[in-house]
Motif scaffolding. Structure first.
Motif, short mmCIF file in Angstrom:
data_model
loop_
_atom_site.label_atom_id
_atom_site.label_comp_id
_atom_site.label_asym_id
_atom_site.label_seq_id
_atom_site.Cartn_x
_atom_site.Cartn_y
_atom_site.Cartn_z
N ILE B 37 0.87 -1.17 0.00
CA ILE B 37 0.00 0.00 0.00
C ILE B 37 0.91 1.22 0.00
O ILE B 37 1.83 1.30 0.81
N CYS B 38 0.65 2.13 -0.93
CA CYS B 38 1.53 3.30 -1.09
C CYS B 38 0.81 4.54 -0.58
O CYS B 38 -0.41 4.63 -0.61
N GLY B 39 1.60 5.52 -0.16
CA GLY B 39 1.04 6.79 0.30
C GLY B 39 0.14 7.41 -0.75
O GLY B 39 -0.89 8.01 -0.43
N SER B 40 0.49 7.26 -2.02
CA SER B 40 -0.34 7.90 -3.05
C SER B 40 -1.67 7.15 -3.24
O SER B 40 -2.62 7.72 -3.76
N ASP B 41 -1.75 5.90 -2.79
CA ASP B 41 -3.06 5.23 -2.77
C ASP B 41 -4.03 5.99 -1.89
O ASP B 41 -5.24 6.00 -2.14
N GLY B 59 -3.58 -0.43 -6.49
CA GLY B 59 -2.24 -0.94 -6.25
C GLY B 59 -1.28 -0.77 -7.39
O GLY B 59 -1.59 -1.14 -8.52
N HIS B 60 -0.11 -0.18 -7.11
CA HIS B 60 0.88 0.00 -8.18
C HIS B 60 2.27 -0.43 -7.74
O HIS B 60 3.25 -0.15 -8.41
N GLU B 61 2.37 -1.09 -6.58
CA GLU B 61 3.66 -1.64 -6.17
C GLU B 61 3.46 -3.15 -6.05
O GLU B 61 2.81 -3.61 -5.13
N PHE B 62 4.01 -3.90 -6.98
CA PHE B 62 3.80 -5.34 -6.89
C PHE B 62 4.90 -6.12 -7.61
O PHE B 62 5.62 -5.57 -8.45
N SER B 170 9.66 -1.19 -7.20
CA SER B 170 8.55 -0.86 -8.09
C SER B 170 8.14 0.60 -7.99
O SER B 170 7.53 1.13 -8.89
N ASP B 171 8.45 1.25 -6.87
CA ASP B 171 7.96 2.62 -6.70
C ASP B 171 8.75 3.42 -5.67
O ASP B 171 9.59 4.27 -6.02
N ILE B 172 8.50 3.14 -4.38
CA ILE B 172 8.95 4.11 -3.36
C ILE B 172 10.46 4.22 -3.24
O ILE B 172 10.96 5.30 -2.95
ZN LIG Z 1 3.27 4.90 -5.06
#
Ligand SMILES: [Zn+2]
Ligand SMILES: [Zn+2]
Lengths: 326, 391
Positions: B37-41, B59-62, B170-172
């Protein structure tokens, strides 16, 4: 393109309407400000300074003028705003008529002078409103007339390649939302089929009227097409030395009557947006090999309207089987 | 399959949805082993990013295992059975933006480019599970995901690093790293980072890896500040001290050389009246942002310094301190992370032990408990810093 009236003519008419609309807008602004800032002077000059109602009415009319000014100056849809002014004028003339009947002497003379001026303004408003409405009809193709569309995109491929893809006209339906099929019938001739606005496909023959390999293609419909149309596409090397700037220009001669209405409706409110999207897909196909699909818009060029979309979640087997017609 | 979906404002729901299918020839289907779960979610859930729809898979980190590939995914790039981390921006690898390694600005991967263009002037790339403005792609808080342009984005993990060590590629992690990289860090630099959430923590670690002399963490949650302190950064609690005074004190009056805004549009705090002003304007949606952290970063940065923005902004903000920015020669740099550019070099840094991404994980939950994960993270309950979901 003899069958299509000149684009400049339509443009000039629209420019004229826009200019007159702006002038009326400035006049409204002036009147509105005067009525709000110096209502007493306005009441004296117009000869209604003996009436109590005029104390409330003049600032209210001022507010109305400001609203008209905002509309006329800010909106491109001058027609609607000019018509609201005509309605305002009618109200003013009615109340002035009532006032004249109850006045005499200097006040009556002033009222008559003001009424004369308002009659003149009303004529101008009426002219602008009628012209604006007419220009809008032909501009949007609602009641027959022209639809001119232009769009441009940069494709990261050399001009020769981008040209070759377009010149193979059978490729056009892969990215143009409305086109079903383009069949080559000769060196310069082809037969086009577009999906139907009224239950059956629209078909026409077209010929390439002018072409410079690698640089430009111009075509137009021939015979008695339902919707006579013409277009050009130019391919210009971009400054980066790698990409090609693609400039597309299309003209549709939208017929009057039921067919014209259906066609205009079919093209939707945003024909420019649709051509932009067509070109975006053209770029996708050339750069990535196909039209990109997402879960929200899974059918590529068939996603005719961006919204409402289906949710961004995978398609069910049934939806997948049914395809874009679901 | 099971998937965590957007179910309206401030509501997510784990539901049964269809399994993903190949839609384009360069797609792959990935069986997800770990997602986060990302902050931008939270911005999506809070409703500040428009164009979310009921049923959108989030979801965009996987990361996970490739179980199917499309006909045009070359075998030397990706095969069934490969273990991959998937970057959040979807990039085609062929357009002018991709050629410049500006992957989050890819010109081809957003089927809703027309909408994004109206909002942002030019369209942005498609992003997994991140509203229809960024394409309407189903996200990765699910058991499976469809990954377009699978020959461009996903990073193969061929060593025996654990999911938790590589998932944040994947993201952060790249986002935090890009925040520090945009600062053009010099060895004498003091770097201040607004926000000690996951991205902020990685921005701090990256600033140190890139050679900063001192790194300052600004937040109000004691547990987040403790986490930063344990990693060797200097904590500043904005609930207890005046941030600008404290920063001047820590830098001999100069102000931080480089400032990173890792907060974005939902900043809390600031002087009471400005906060109220922003809150009201945001509530009536006439301003989409509460840009307090950004304003403070600009006002605190030393003259000639760099303000790097990796916190997410969605639309329009007010009271931007343009005078400070212009008169004091500040450089403002920003961007959604161009993840594809950073994945491999950062993987190498993880392998060499220079960065430990696992240090921020506080909660591990099964996918079916995604709703609880969102609650914990959003409300900062139970000292929650980062939630990893396992399916
Ligand atoms: Zn993110
Ligand atoms: Zn691209």
């Amino acid at each position: 393109m003899t069958q299509l009236a000149s684009r400049e003519e339509v443009q000039a008419r629209d420019d004229e309407v826009q200019r007159r609309g702006r002038e009326l807008g400035w006049m409204s602004l002036g009147l509105g400000v005067a009525q709000l800032a110096a209502p007493d002077a306005v009441r004296r000059i117009s000869g209604v300074d003996d009436s109590r109602t005029s104390r409330t009415m003049v600032p209210l009319v001022g507010v109305r003028e400001l609203v008209h000014a905002a509309g006329l100056l800010a909106s491109r849809r001058k027609g609607i705003w000019a018509w609201t002014r005509v309605m305002g004028d009618a109200m003013d003339l009615t109340s002035l008529g009532l006032a004249i009947a109850h006045r005499d002497g200097r006040r009556r003379r002033r009222l008559i002078a003001v009424t004369g001026a308002i009659v003149g303004i009303t004529a101008l408003d009426l002219l602008t409103a009628v012209q604006a409405t007419r220009a809008q009809r032909s501009g949007s193709g609602r009641r027959g007339g022209h639809m001119d569309l232009t769009a441009t995109a940069t494709v990261r491929k050399p001009a020769s390649e981008v040209y070759a893809f377009w010149r193979d006209l059978a490729n056009l339906p892969t990215f143009m939302a409305h086109l079903e099929e383009v069949r080559t019938t000769g060196d310069r001739t082809s037969h086009w089929t577009a999906t139907a606005p009224f239950g059956k496909d629209v078909e026409w023959d077209a010929e390439i009227t002018d072409e410079t390999p690698g640089e430009r293609i111009a075509w137009r419909s021939t015979g008695d097409a339902d919707v006579p149309n013409a277009g050009t596409v130019s391919f210009v090397p971009a400054p980066d030395g790698v990409s090609t700037e693609v400039y597309v220009s299309l003209v549709y001669d939208i017929p009057g009557g039921a067919i014209g209405k259906a066609v205009a409706k079919y093209f939707g409110e945003e024909p420019h947006q649709q051509l932009d999207d067509d070109l975006r897909r053209f770029k996708q196909v050339l750069e990535t090999g196909e039209v990109v699909r997402s879960d929200g818009a899974p059918w590529g060029k068939r996603a005719r309207k961006e919204f409402p979309q289906r949710p961004a979640q995978p398609l069910s087997d049934a939806e997948f089987e049914k395809g874009p017609e679901a | 399959m099971r998937a965590n979906t957007w179910a309206g404002r401030n509501k997510v729901e784990v539901r049964d949805v269809p399994d993903p299918k190949i839609l384009n020839s360069r797609d792959a289907i990935v069986r997800i082993t770990s997602t986060a779960i990302c902050g931008s979610d939270l911005h999506l859930v809070d409703g500040y990013v428009p164009t979310m729809q009921d049923g959108d898979v989030m979801g965009h980190e996987f990361m996970g295992e490739v179980i199917e590939v499309g006909s045009r995914v070359p075998g030397d790039k990706l095969r069934v059975g490969d273990r991959v981390v998937v970057p959040f921006p979807i990039a085609c690898g062929a357009c002018a933006a991709c050629a410049k390694e500006l992957y989050s600005c890819c010109e081809n991967t957003n089927p809703n480019a027309g909408i994004a263009e109206k909002m942002f002037g030019h369209p942005v790339a498609g992003i997994f599970g991140y509203s229809h403005l960024t394409g309407g792609f189903a996200g990765g808080q699910a058991q499976y995901a469809r990954v377009p342009f699978a020959d461009v984005g996903p990073l193969k993990i061929e060593s025996d690093l654990t999911d938790e060590q590589v998932l944040f590629l994947s993201d952060i992690l790249p986002t935090g790293y890009m925040g520090a990289e945009m600062c053009d860090i010099q060895p004498s630099d003091v770097v201040a980072v607004w926000g000690a959430g996951p991205v902020g923590q990685f921005a701090m670690d990256s600033a140190r890896v890139l050679g900063a002399a001192k790194v300052i963490a600004i937040d109000k949650e004691p547990y987040r500040l403790r986490m930063a302190e344990q990693a060797g950064h200097i904590p500043v609690n904005f609930d207890e001290v005046d941030v600008r005074s404290r920063l001047l004190e820590l830098t001999g009056g100069r102000g931080p050389d480089k400032c990173i805004d890792a907060v974005g549009l939902e900043a809390t705090h600031g002087s009471a009246h400005i906060a109220a002003y922003d809150r009201v304007k945001q509530a009536v949606r006439s301003e989409t942002e509460r840009p307090h952290a950004l304003r403070q970063a600009i006002m605190s940065c030393r003259s000639g310094g760099v303000v790097s923005v990796i916190g997410v902004y969605g639309g329009l903000l007010d009271k931007f301190p343009a005078g400070a920015w212009m008169n004091r020669s500040l450089t403002l740099r920003t961007g959604q992370c161009h993840v594809q550019r950073y994945m491999r070099p950062l993987l190498e840094r993880i392998e060499r032990g220079e960065i430990d991404p696992t240090r921020i994980i506080t909660h591990r939950l099964p996918l079916d408990e995604a709703e609880r994960g969102f609650e914990l993270f959003k409300n900062k309950e139970d000292n929650c810093e980062k939630v990893v979901l396992k399916s």
